[in-house]
Enzyme design. Structure first.
Site, PDB file in Angstrom:
ATOM      1  N   GLU A   1       0.666  -1.413  -0.093  1.00  0.00           N
ATOM      2  CA  GLU A   1      -0.147  -0.114  -0.055  1.00  0.00           C
ATOM      3  C   GLU A   1       0.962   1.246   0.097  1.00  0.00           C
ATOM      4  O   GLU A   1       0.501   2.129  -0.759  1.00  0.00           O
ATOM      5  CB  GLU A   1      -0.986   0.124   1.275  1.00  0.00           C
ATOM      6  CG  GLU A   1      -2.119  -0.946   1.089  1.00  0.00           C
ATOM      7  CD  GLU A   1      -3.215  -0.771  -0.061  1.00  0.00           C
ATOM      8  OE1 GLU A   1      -3.325   0.621  -0.382  1.00  0.00           O
ATOM      9  OE2 GLU A   1      -3.582  -1.574  -0.651  1.00  0.00           O
TER      10      GLU A   1
ATOM     11  N   CYS B   1     -11.955   3.242 -14.929  1.00  0.00           N
ATOM     12  CA  CYS B   1     -12.386   4.352 -14.441  1.00  0.00           C
ATOM     13  C   CYS B   1     -11.064   5.178 -14.516  1.00  0.00           C
ATOM     14  O   CYS B   1     -10.895   5.814 -13.632  1.00  0.00           O
ATOM     15  CB  CYS B   1     -13.284   4.557 -13.418  1.00  0.00           C
ATOM     16  SG  CYS B   1     -14.106   6.291 -12.986  1.00  0.00           S
TER      17      CYS B   1
ATOM     18  N   CYS C   1     -16.044   3.684 -20.237  1.00  0.00           N
ATOM     19  CA  CYS C   1     -17.239   3.577 -19.553  1.00  0.00           C
ATOM     20  C   CYS C   1     -18.332   2.419 -20.121  1.00  0.00           C
ATOM     21  O   CYS C   1     -19.000   1.834 -19.319  1.00  0.00           O
ATOM     22  CB  CYS C   1     -18.203   4.998 -20.058  1.00  0.00           C
ATOM     23  SG  CYS C   1     -17.090   6.401 -19.211  1.00  0.00           S
TER      24      CYS C   1
ATOM     25  N   CYS D   1     -17.849  -0.607 -17.648  1.00  0.00           N
ATOM     26  CA  CYS D   1     -18.031  -0.136 -16.449  1.00  0.00           C
ATOM     27  C   CYS D   1     -19.540  -0.840 -15.894  1.00  0.00           C
ATOM     28  O   CYS D   1     -20.362  -0.709 -16.569  1.00  0.00           O
ATOM     29  CB  CYS D   1     -18.058   1.214 -15.929  1.00  0.00           C
ATOM     30  SG  CYS D   1     -18.305   1.569 -14.526  1.00  0.00           S
TER      31      CYS D   1
ATOM     32  N   CYS E   1     -24.052   6.032 -13.492  1.00  0.00           N
ATOM     33  CA  CYS E   1     -23.125   7.011 -13.275  1.00  0.00           C
ATOM     34  C   CYS E   1     -23.732   8.418 -13.821  1.00  0.00           C
ATOM     35  O   CYS E   1     -23.691   8.612 -15.037  1.00  0.00           O
ATOM     36  CB  CYS E   1     -21.714   6.604 -14.312  1.00  0.00           C
ATOM     37  SG  CYS E   1     -20.479   7.753 -13.801  1.00  0.00           S
TER      38      CYS E   1
END
Length: 358
Positions: free
Chosen positions: A40, A196, A203, A206, A212
């Site tokens: 991370e 994204c 799109c 997605c 959205c």
């Protein structure tokens, strides 16, 4: 108002993730708080493809938090060289020492507050470590998640503004389920990284294209709004490339904070006069060469124009603490500032020419 209920959102996302998500990343194998934590931190502002080889080398050398805590900062930053944002590496080292000294070598994954107090770990990173390593419900809001939520809800304003960030945290809290939290948090990051995307969102593929709000208005590229622009200042520096008779290069240790904190760098000066005065004091017999072509190194908040100035010296008096001779042909395991490492790699072996005969 959220566009979907939590269960519907999670179901759509996880169905997409099961088929299209990333399931074979190195830190997804043998998940432990330590391995997830290192990944991370490395992934902050750095792409997965760049991080993978660094992560694997890091794990080979520091397989657990104890070995990392016991290492020298030089060795840690050496393995970090090239990843950039070196404060991450310094904080990683500090956090490992805190975990060993204050938490008996175990990450406090039962407390979001305790995790977030470790050096270099904020609220979102703490949530990601807890969720990814334990499966406990914890909310994340990294850059990828911010982009997904901002477009999904057409959230106005730069996400760095406190009011906008609060709204995004509320949305993230709403959508995070209680089940399959490991997969959900990974899926949110994957969705932002693979579909994204910042510049060219995909799109049609997605799972949320039909709900959205940014897509519905055709303004998906407008979201999230950019940080208000400021003129990027340009700074200049002279870097002294001082070599001895064996071709070694003199390096100085940068202060622990600030630019390239804790890394080894070439001696830096604001101007030729300061560089000349330093040589007069420390290496009066040195011969200066012609300054090399300047180049620019770009940081997040300014640009640094670097002019390398070569010089050579037969010998110097003993080098004091915070300085070292570095042989580019047999490099030491020390952390180097990226442009310095690049410069050192271009140097060819040489020895000083012997004095001319009578």
């Amino acid at each position: 108002m959220p566009v979907l209920e939590r269960e519907t959102f999670a179901s759509r996302l996880l169905t997409w993730y099961d088929q299209h998500g990333r399931h074979d990343l190195p830190w997804q194998q043998d998940r432990t708080p330590y391995r997830v934590w290192v990944s991370e931190i490395m992934l902050q502002q750095t792409q997965v493809t760049t991080v993978i080889p660094y992560f694997e080398r890091f794990m080979a050398r520091f397989p657990d938090v104890a070995s990392l805590a016991e290492a020298s900062q030089d060795e840690v930053l050496h393995l970090w060289t090239g990843l950039g944002y070196y404060a991450r590496g310094r904080n990683l080292h500090k956090a490992a020492q805190v975990v060993m000294a204050e938490h008996d070598g175990r990450f406090p994954v039962d407390s979001l507050e305790a995790m977030a107090q470790l050096p270099g770990i904020g609220r979102s990173t703490a949530g990601a470590i807890i969720a990814q390593s334990t499966g406990q419900r914890a909310v994340i809001l990294d850059g990828n998640v911010k982009r997904v939520l901002t477009r999904l809800q057409a959230v106005e304003g730069w996400p760095g503004r406190p009011a906008v960030e609060r709204e995004l945290w509320q949305l993230a809290e709403h959508y995070t389920p209680h089940d399959r939290v490991v997969d959900f948090t990974q899926a949110m990051m994957d969705l932002g990284a693979t579909l994204c995307r910042r510049g060219q969102p995909d799109c049609p593929r997605c799972p949320f294209h039909d709900v959205c709000l940014a897509h519905a208005s055709g303004e998906q590229r407008r979201f999230p709004e950019s940080k208000p622009k400021k003129t990027t200042p340009l700074r200049t520096t002279r870097m002294l490339l001082l070599r001895d008779a064996g071709g070694r290069v003199l390096l100085e240790l940068r202060p622990s904070t600030g630019l390239w904190g804790g890394l080894w760098s070439l001696p830096q000066f604001d101007n030729d006069q300061d560089l000349g005065r330093w040589l007069d004091e420390h290496a009066p017999a040195a011969e200066r060469g012609t300054p090399q072509t300047s180049f620019t190194h770009v940081f997040s908040h300014f640009r640094l124009e670097i002019t390398p100035v070569p010089a050579s010296v037969e010998h110097m008096d003993s080098v004091s603490e915070g300085w070292r001779w570095y042989d580019p042909q047999t490099p030491d395991s020390v952390g180097l500032a990226a442009p310095v490492k690049k410069l050192l790699q271009t140097l060819s072996p040489f020895t000083l020419s012997p004095p001319a005969g009578p």
